[in-house]
Scaffold this motif. Structure first.
Motif, mmCIF file in Angstrom:
data_model
loop_
_atom_site.group_PDB
_atom_site.id
_atom_site.type_symbol
_atom_site.label_atom_id
_atom_site.label_comp_id
_atom_site.label_asym_id
_atom_site.label_seq_id
_atom_site.Cartn_x
_atom_site.Cartn_y
_atom_site.Cartn_z
ATOM 1 N N GLN A 35 1.798 -2.486 4.464
ATOM 2 C CA GLN A 35 2.049 -3.860 4.030
ATOM 3 C C GLN A 35 1.850 -4.834 5.199
ATOM 4 O O GLN A 35 1.234 -5.901 5.040
ATOM 5 C CB GLN A 35 3.474 -3.981 3.485
ATOM 6 N N ARG A 38 -1.944 -5.177 5.883
ATOM 7 C CA ARG A 38 -2.646 -5.987 4.881
ATOM 8 C C ARG A 38 -2.439 -7.476 5.142
ATOM 9 O O ARG A 38 -3.339 -8.282 4.931
ATOM 10 C CB ARG A 38 -2.167 -5.631 3.470
ATOM 11 N N PRO A 42 -5.719 -6.773 8.533
ATOM 12 C CA PRO A 42 -6.303 -5.887 7.517
ATOM 13 C C PRO A 42 -7.451 -5.018 8.032
ATOM 14 O O PRO A 42 -7.756 -3.989 7.424
ATOM 15 C CB PRO A 42 -6.772 -6.858 6.433
ATOM 16 N N ARG A 59 -6.822 -3.347 2.891
ATOM 17 C CA ARG A 59 -6.914 -4.108 1.652
ATOM 18 C C ARG A 59 -7.879 -3.432 0.682
ATOM 19 O O ARG A 59 -8.863 -2.814 1.084
ATOM 20 C CB ARG A 59 -7.375 -5.543 1.929
ATOM 21 N N TYR A 60 -7.591 -3.571 -0.598
ATOM 22 C CA TYR A 60 -8.381 -2.911 -1.635
ATOM 23 C C TYR A 60 -9.861 -3.255 -1.511
ATOM 24 O O TYR A 60 -10.727 -2.362 -1.537
ATOM 25 C CB TYR A 60 -7.852 -3.326 -3.010
ATOM 26 N N SER A 327 -2.766 2.401 0.850
ATOM 27 C CA SER A 327 -2.524 0.973 0.991
ATOM 28 C C SER A 327 -3.247 0.176 -0.081
ATOM 29 O O SER A 327 -2.694 -0.760 -0.666
ATOM 30 C CB SER A 327 -2.969 0.500 2.377
ATOM 31 N N ALA A 328 -4.494 0.544 -0.358
ATOM 32 C CA ALA A 328 -5.271 -0.161 -1.393
ATOM 33 C C ALA A 328 -4.551 -0.134 -2.733
ATOM 34 O O ALA A 328 -4.593 -1.108 -3.494
ATOM 35 C CB ALA A 328 -6.659 0.471 -1.526
ATOM 36 N N ASP A 331 -2.019 -2.984 -3.006
ATOM 37 C CA ASP A 331 -2.510 -4.327 -2.673
ATOM 38 C C ASP A 331 -2.125 -5.302 -3.782
ATOM 39 O O ASP A 331 -2.596 -5.189 -4.924
ATOM 40 C CB ASP A 331 -4.026 -4.296 -2.495
#
Length: 412
Positions: A35, A38, A42, A59-60, A327-328, A331
């Motif tokens: 988090q 991001r 990122p 990030r996605y 992580s993605a 997001d």
């Protein structure tokens, strides 16, 4: 890794973030670190004193780009963080370590063994195998993580051409090869010793199976690979062997761990278990959310083959880039309330089976097996409870469980 929701205001100092250390995934959660990245960095250079560093993208949209753009971000040098030391020695020889166009011919031939027509004809067999796996839970406490270790073999073993007497040892040694740092698979004093032993055991068994299929071809994947002529000549046994290992590693890094982590989520969120029991036709939605929720693998790695930029950050040719799938999948720009388990989430744009040219060819088979599994569980049990502590896998690659004792209450 524990799937936790960090406080929205929580921030981790960048110099305290370590996404490489496997033990951080066994003992805690990386969601607060992801988090933070991001929001603040990122595209972040992950320093490793005395060892090669790498770029982390969290990030996605950036993860999607890295995994899709094979002309810029290559798979040929390795696809996991363990490769960044020296590169993967199997680079350019297996389906997971090739880029198009070489990758395309091998993928097309392999997909015939996993085609929709083949899978339709095997649905009843898969359901039968799943019932056999679940059956011990009717007799009392079982370690669900141990049971699920056999799931990839039960659904792919026959398709690949592996007789059942090899399923359990191949399942164990594949898991050891994927997570050699985990104490559950340690067979020597060091991680390197475990990895060497796992490779030795697997290569010996696959060599035996390949030799048999040379003499007695069948309709399985090993036979298909032996007949493949990607450059006008048959593949050598060594390349067939490496591809067998690649297929098993792929199957074992996803399906059994999605199964275990999804059941754990349903135990921890009993309202969704009841929601599924009310209508088992909802199982596909539970599976898709389970894939997003679990986010295994944690990461996929690529290597830049030319200078480029990601979100304004310069990436040099030769740099390693790690796309953090975990992580993605959290997001907020893509998933509303991403830390909430929600099988009714529309749409569910997870990348748990990859994306782009390396989208998992076993994804349809995995979905069939996972749906059969949860349909079987809700048909057989009123509820399932934890019967002991859950042990998370020691791995920066696979978000899995090495132990999850459960006790089911059978339906009357």
């Amino acid at each position: 890794m524990r799937i936790t929701a960090p406080d929205s205001a929580e921030s981790v100092p960048l110099d305290e973030i370590d996404l490489y250390a496997p033990e951080r995934y066994r003992d805690g959660s990386q969601h607060a670190a992801w988090q933070t990245l991001r929001r603040q960095a990122p595209v972040w250079w992950h320093e490793r004193p005395g060892q090669p560093g790498f770029w982390s993208v969290t990030r996605y949209a950036d993860c999607e780009r890295v995994l899709k753009e094979h002309r810029t971000f290559s798979s040929a040098s390795g696809t996991v963080l363990g490769s960044i030391e020296t590169g993967d020695p199997a680079g350019g020889r297996t389906i997971s370590l090739m880029d198009p166009p070489e990758h395309t011919g091998l993928r097309t031939a392999s997909m015939r063994s996993f085609s929709h027509s083949v899978l339709r004809g095997r649905t009843d067999r898969i359901q039968e195998q799943v019932r056999r796996l679940v059956q011990p839970c009717l007799d009392g406490e079982q370690d669900f993580a141990h049971l699920m270790r056999r799931l990839p073999m039960a659904i792919t073993g026959e398709l690949i051409g592996i007789p059942e007497e090899h399923w359990d040892p191949i399942a164990f040694w594949t898991a050891a090869g994927i997570s050699p740092e985990d104490p559950a698979f340690a067979v020597g004093p060091t991680t390197a010793h475990t990895l060497r032993r796992a490779h030795h055991e697997l290569f010996a068994r696959f060599s035996e199976l390949i030799a048999h299929r040379r003499r007695h071809p069948g309709s399985d994947l090993i036979s298909a690979l032996l007949e493949l002529r990607p450059d006008g000549r048959r593949m050598e046994d060594g390349d067939v062997l490496l591809n067998c290992y690649s297929f098993m590693a792929g199957a074992n890094s996803t399906t059994p761990h999605v199964a275990g982590q999804t059941l754990l989520a349903l135990i921890e969120h009993p309202s969704w278990w009841e929601w599924l029991r009310e209508d088992p036709e909802r199982t596909p939605a539970v599976v898709e959310e389970g894939v997003r929720w679990t986010a295994t693998p944690h990461h996929l790695v690529r290597r830049a083959v030319r200078d480029t930029e990601i979100s304004g950050v310069r990436i040099s040719a030769g740099d390693w880039v790690c796309a953090w799938v975990g992580s993605a999948h959290r997001d907020e720009a893509v998933f509303d309330d991403p830390y909430r388990l929600d099988p009714q989430r529309p749409p569910n744009q997870h990348i748990g089976f990859g994306i782009g040219p390396h989208y998992c060819i076993g994804a349809p088979l995995s979905r069939i097996a996972l749906r059969a599994l949860f349909e079987e569980l809700v048909s057989k049990f009123e509820q399932i409870e934890l019967a002991g502590p859950v042990t998370h896998l020691t791995s920066n690659w696979v978000n899995g469980l090495s132990s999850m004792p459960v006790l089911g209450k059978p339906r009357r």
